[in-house]
Write an enzyme that holds these catalytic residues in place. Structure first.
Site, PDB file in Angstrom:
ATOM      1  N   HIS A 118       0.827  -1.207   0.000  1.00  0.00           N
ATOM      2  CA  HIS A 118       0.000   0.000   0.000  1.00  0.00           C
ATOM      3  C   HIS A 118       0.865   1.262   0.000  1.00  0.00           C
ATOM      4  O   HIS A 118       0.727   2.098   0.889  1.00  0.00           O
ATOM      5  CB  HIS A 118      -0.919   0.022   1.222  1.00  0.00           C
TER       6      HIS A 118
HETATM    7  C1  LIG Z   1      -0.512  -7.678  -4.040  1.00  0.00           C
HETATM    8  C2  LIG Z   1      -1.388  -6.524  -3.653  1.00  0.00           C
HETATM    9  C3  LIG Z   1      -2.499  -6.737  -2.854  1.00  0.00           C
HETATM   10  C4  LIG Z   1      -3.305  -5.661  -2.487  1.00  0.00           C
HETATM   11  N1  LIG Z   1      -4.473  -5.905  -1.825  1.00  0.00           N
HETATM   12  C5  LIG Z   1      -5.348  -4.881  -1.640  1.00  0.00           C
HETATM   13  C6  LIG Z   1      -6.661  -5.125  -1.176  1.00  0.00           C
HETATM   14  O1  LIG Z   1      -7.051  -6.269  -0.987  1.00  0.00           O
HETATM   15  N2  LIG Z   1      -7.474  -4.058  -0.972  1.00  0.00           N
HETATM   16  C7  LIG Z   1      -7.069  -2.772  -1.205  1.00  0.00           C
HETATM   17  O2  LIG Z   1      -7.830  -1.841  -0.936  1.00  0.00           O
HETATM   18  N3  LIG Z   1      -5.842  -2.522  -1.680  1.00  0.00           N
HETATM   19  C8  LIG Z   1      -4.997  -3.542  -1.950  1.00  0.00           C
HETATM   20  N4  LIG Z   1      -3.791  -3.296  -2.522  1.00  0.00           N
HETATM   21  C9  LIG Z   1      -3.415  -1.912  -2.793  1.00  0.00           C
HETATM   22  C10 LIG Z   1      -4.185  -1.314  -3.961  1.00  0.00           C
HETATM   23  O3  LIG Z   1      -4.216  -2.217  -5.042  1.00  0.00           O
HETATM   24  C11 LIG Z   1      -3.534   0.008  -4.332  1.00  0.00           C
HETATM   25  O4  LIG Z   1      -3.552   0.855  -3.209  1.00  0.00           O
HETATM   26  C12 LIG Z   1      -4.243   0.671  -5.485  1.00  0.00           C
HETATM   27  O5  LIG Z   1      -4.219  -0.156  -6.616  1.00  0.00           O
HETATM   28  C13 LIG Z   1      -3.597   2.003  -5.801  1.00  0.00           C
HETATM   29  O6  LIG Z   1      -4.287   2.592  -6.857  1.00  0.00           O
HETATM   30  P1  LIG Z   1      -3.610   3.729  -7.726  1.00  0.00           P
HETATM   31  O7  LIG Z   1      -4.622   4.151  -8.718  1.00  0.00           O
HETATM   32  O8  LIG Z   1      -3.018   4.731  -6.843  1.00  0.00           O
HETATM   33  O9  LIG Z   1      -2.362   3.067  -8.464  1.00  0.00           O
HETATM   34  P2  LIG Z   1      -2.067   1.643  -9.095  1.00  0.00           P
HETATM   35  O10 LIG Z   1      -3.146   0.684  -8.843  1.00  0.00           O
HETATM   36  O11 LIG Z   1      -0.680   1.306  -8.687  1.00  0.00           O
HETATM   37  O12 LIG Z   1      -2.105   1.945 -10.655  1.00  0.00           O
HETATM   38  C14 LIG Z   1      -1.128   2.725 -11.297  1.00  0.00           C
HETATM   39  C15 LIG Z   1      -1.054   2.273 -12.742  1.00  0.00           C
HETATM   40  O13 LIG Z   1      -0.205   3.191 -13.431  1.00  0.00           O
HETATM   41  C16 LIG Z   1       0.641   2.482 -14.308  1.00  0.00           C
HETATM   42  N5  LIG Z   1       1.823   3.299 -14.515  1.00  0.00           N
HETATM   43  C17 LIG Z   1       2.818   3.604 -13.649  1.00  0.00           C
HETATM   44  N6  LIG Z   1       3.709   4.435 -14.226  1.00  0.00           N
HETATM   45  C18 LIG Z   1       3.255   4.670 -15.485  1.00  0.00           C
HETATM   46  C19 LIG Z   1       3.742   5.455 -16.581  1.00  0.00           C
HETATM   47  N7  LIG Z   1       4.875   6.190 -16.473  1.00  0.00           N
HETATM   48  N8  LIG Z   1       3.048   5.447 -17.732  1.00  0.00           N
HETATM   49  C20 LIG Z   1       1.894   4.712 -17.861  1.00  0.00           C
HETATM   50  N9  LIG Z   1       1.389   3.950 -16.857  1.00  0.00           N
HETATM   51  C21 LIG Z   1       2.074   3.954 -15.678  1.00  0.00           C
HETATM   52  C22 LIG Z   1       0.918   1.175 -13.575  1.00  0.00           C
HETATM   53  O14 LIG Z   1       1.310   0.161 -14.503  1.00  0.00           O
HETATM   54  C23 LIG Z   1      -0.434   0.900 -12.924  1.00  0.00           C
HETATM   55  O15 LIG Z   1      -1.274   0.122 -13.745  1.00  0.00           O
HETATM   56  C24 LIG Z   1      -2.962  -4.352  -2.897  1.00  0.00           C
HETATM   57  C25 LIG Z   1      -1.846  -4.142  -3.698  1.00  0.00           C
HETATM   58  C26 LIG Z   1      -1.081  -5.211  -4.107  1.00  0.00           C
HETATM   59  C27 LIG Z   1       0.092  -4.960  -4.998  1.00  0.00           C
END
Ligand SMILES: Cc1cc2nc3c(=O)[nH]c(=O)nc-3n(C[C@H](O)[C@H](O)[C@H](O)COP(=O)(O)OP(=O)(O)OC[C@H]3O[C@@H](n4cnc5c(N)ncnc54)[C@H](O)[C@@H]3O)c2cc1C
Ligand code: SF4
Length: 502
Positions: A439
């Site tokens: 996270h």
């Molecule tokens: C194994 C695991 C289990 C988890 N379990 C849970 C759970 O059960 N419940 C929960 O609430 N949270 C969970 N989390 C955390 C949750 O998934 C994250 O907090 C959430 O996905 C964050 O969302 P976000 O939109 O900030 O970024 P992310 O989900 O990280 O998405 C960012 C995206 O941007 C893309 N990206 C990055 N840099 C670039 C770039 N320069 N150009 C283009 N694309 C790019 C990445 O490939 C990614 O697809 C878990 C995370 C993991 C890894």
């Protein structure tokens, strides 16, 4: 509109949009749907692949669906392995689908941080939680797919008089195969590609995968677009460059990816001293318990149960579930021990302790463009972790475990609670085994000014008009609960607010 992969980019491509969104995780998905339903033209760019054939194979997951191939480690007062998802759906593809609302006291504290702006107050978030919860089909894990590991934790905690239950998850069609962290092979999990992004696409949003944005374009002191190479996902071959020019650029690349891109674009100074600072992780560590009945921790909803202890605020233990191979890795099994541990594996239960952290770290950038992570534990977090691990030992024992394996290097299996507690009491921070965090958050925080934060309450960067952020990097504090739901909701609110200005 379809989700485009590398095949769509035959040479260099130029597009125009009202908003270009970088990243397709929960934050990007929430914002895209809100903007698209308000009639705005949206293009989403995603580094990871358009689609995947999910399978329980570590190499496949790390190669295609984890940022930086699953190699991120935050070094500081200890080494913490940091995981983040990759692909259309971001972390929601490989997360455990756990759904929590951020507690009211945390959200209320943000109104003060935001100088009285209450758009993320409990009252304003509640209806959007409801709305998104319906779309992502949040349901409580049912007994029929819970599996013994989850049931054991609930049973054990309740025996001790603690609050415990099966978790709510966005996995309405879950069949309990236990491999959420490899991606859901059955379509049981309602990851955001299947709902929020699908809704945005239905309104004309273009999603281009296999495209890693490498630079934010700035003209006359305003963000005007982004550019990045599109590569073949298997061999990395460059197939073209995508440029998107837009009225607004919204970064949703996650709490590692967003500051990494800002720094890579040479905008660290423009966006102020807080870029990449204040990294929170919710660091975690797990206890294993050995039972005399089969548990098969890999069978059942991946992380389907939790417990709470009112004496341990900020500690949230939930199920640890690993397939046999990963379990052996977590135990550090080598040589002849592997056979012995393999025989014991079906009888093991696991519970992970997650801490709402005061400790902080940084996201910088290495010369090869990858993230440079540090993390420094706060003493109170170490104390919380120790106490949480002790309570978890008691819960596993009450649930039926007869021996305990605490995550302390060299401690070995403990036959009594006294032994387990003594090992935990003697452990220094660096003695903990396999410290883990999934996270990352709070690295481009919201706030009122450039010296203390990166963006304002409307999501716009203090230092660069036209640049917005709407992902888990913007939280002003650690959440204390799993962040995906809150990230979707905040993305939705910020998307709607931005749509009104365009
Ligand atoms: C194994 C695991 C289990 C988890 N379990 C849970 C759970 O059960 N419940 C929960 O609430 N949270 C969970 N989390 C955390 C949750 O998934 C994250 O907090 C959430 O996905 C964050 O969302 P976000 O939109 O900030 O970024 P992310 O989900 O990280 O998405 C960012 C995206 O941007 C893309 N990206 C990055 N840099 C670039 C770039 N320069 N150009 C283009 N694309 C790019 C990445 O490939 C990614 O697809 C878990 C995370 C993991 C890894
Ligand atoms: S446990 Fe459920 S949601 Fe997770 S991968 Fe298996 S079927 Fe999908």
């Amino acid at each position: 509109m379809t989700v485009y992969g590398w095949e769509n980019v035959k040479s260099d491509v130029e597009m125009e949009a009202d908003v270009v969104i970088v990243g397709t995780g929960p934050g990007g998905a929430g914002a895209a749907r809100a903007l698209a339903e308000a009639g705005r033209r949206v293009v989403m760019l995603e580094e990871g692949p358009a689609h995947s054939n999910f399978r329980p194979n570590h190499a496949h997951t790390m190669r295609y669906h984890m940022q930086e191939n699953g190699s991120m480690v935050a070094l500081g007062s200890a080494a913490v392995s940091v995981a983040a998802g990759r692909g259309v759906g971001g972390g929601s593809l490989i997360n455990s689908a756990i759904i929590w609302r951020t507690p009211d006291h945390v959200l209320s504290s943000w109104t003060d941080v935001l100088g009285g702006d209450d758009r993320f107050s409990p009252a304003n978030m509640a209806p959007v939680y409801d709305e998104i919860g319906d779309i992502i089909e949040v349901v409580k894990t049912s007994e029929s797919i819970a599996g013994e590991n989850n049931k054991l934790i609930v049973r054990g905690a309740r025996k001790l008089g603690l609050k415990a239950d099966l978790l709510h998850r966005n996995a309405p069609r879950c069949v309990g195969c236990g491999i959420c962290n490899f991606g859901c092979p059955s379509g049981g999990k309602a990851s955001v590609d299947k709902n929020l992004i699908a809704l945005a696409r239905a309104q004309g949003t273009v999603v281009q995968a296999d495209t890693k944005v490498s630079r934010i374009l700035v003209e006359n002191g305003r963000a005007v677009g982004v550019v990045g190479p599109t590569r073949h996902p298997d061999n990395g071959r460059l197939v073209g460059t995508v440029t998107v020019r837009a009225k607004a650029v919204m970064l949703c690349a996650g709490a590692v990816g967003t500051p990494r891109l800002i720094l890579q674009s040479g905008l660290g100074t423009t966006l102020g001293p807080r870029v990449g600072k204040g990294l929170h992780l919710h660091p975690g560590n797990a206890v294993l318990g050995l039972c005399d009945f089969p548990v098969k921790m890999w069978s059942g909803a991946t992380q389907g149960a939790y417990f709470e202890d009112p004496e341990l605020p900020g500690v949230l233990p939930h199920t640890l579930s690993l397939p046999p191979g990963a379990l052996l890795l977590a135990m550090g099994s080598v040589g002849a021990q592997v056979k012995k541990d393999m025989e014991m594996a079906p009888y093991m239960a696991g519970c992970l302790v997650m801490v709402s952290d005061k400790g902080e770290g940084t996201v910088g950038i290495k010369s090869n463009g990858s993230a440079d992570l540090t993390y420094w534990f706060a003493d109170e977090d170490v104390d919380k972790m120790r106490k949480g691990l002790k309570r978890t030992c008691e819960v596993l024992a009450a649930g039926g475990a007869q021996r305990l394996l605490v995550p302390v290097v060299g401690a070995g299996w403990c036959d009594t609670m006294d032994e387990a507690f003594a090992a935990l009491d003697a452990a220094q921070l660096t003695d903990y085994q396999a410290m883990y965090a999934a996270h990352p958050m709070a690295t481009c925080r919201m706030g009122t000014d450039l010296m203390n934060s990166v963006i304002g309450p409307d999501g716009q960067a203090h230092g660069l008009p036209g640049l917005y952020i709407a992902d888990s990097s913007i939280f002003p504090t650690s959440l204390g609960v799993n962040p995906q739901y809150t990230t979707m909701v905040m993305g939705t609110i910020l998307g709607r607010d931005l749509a009104k200005t365009l």
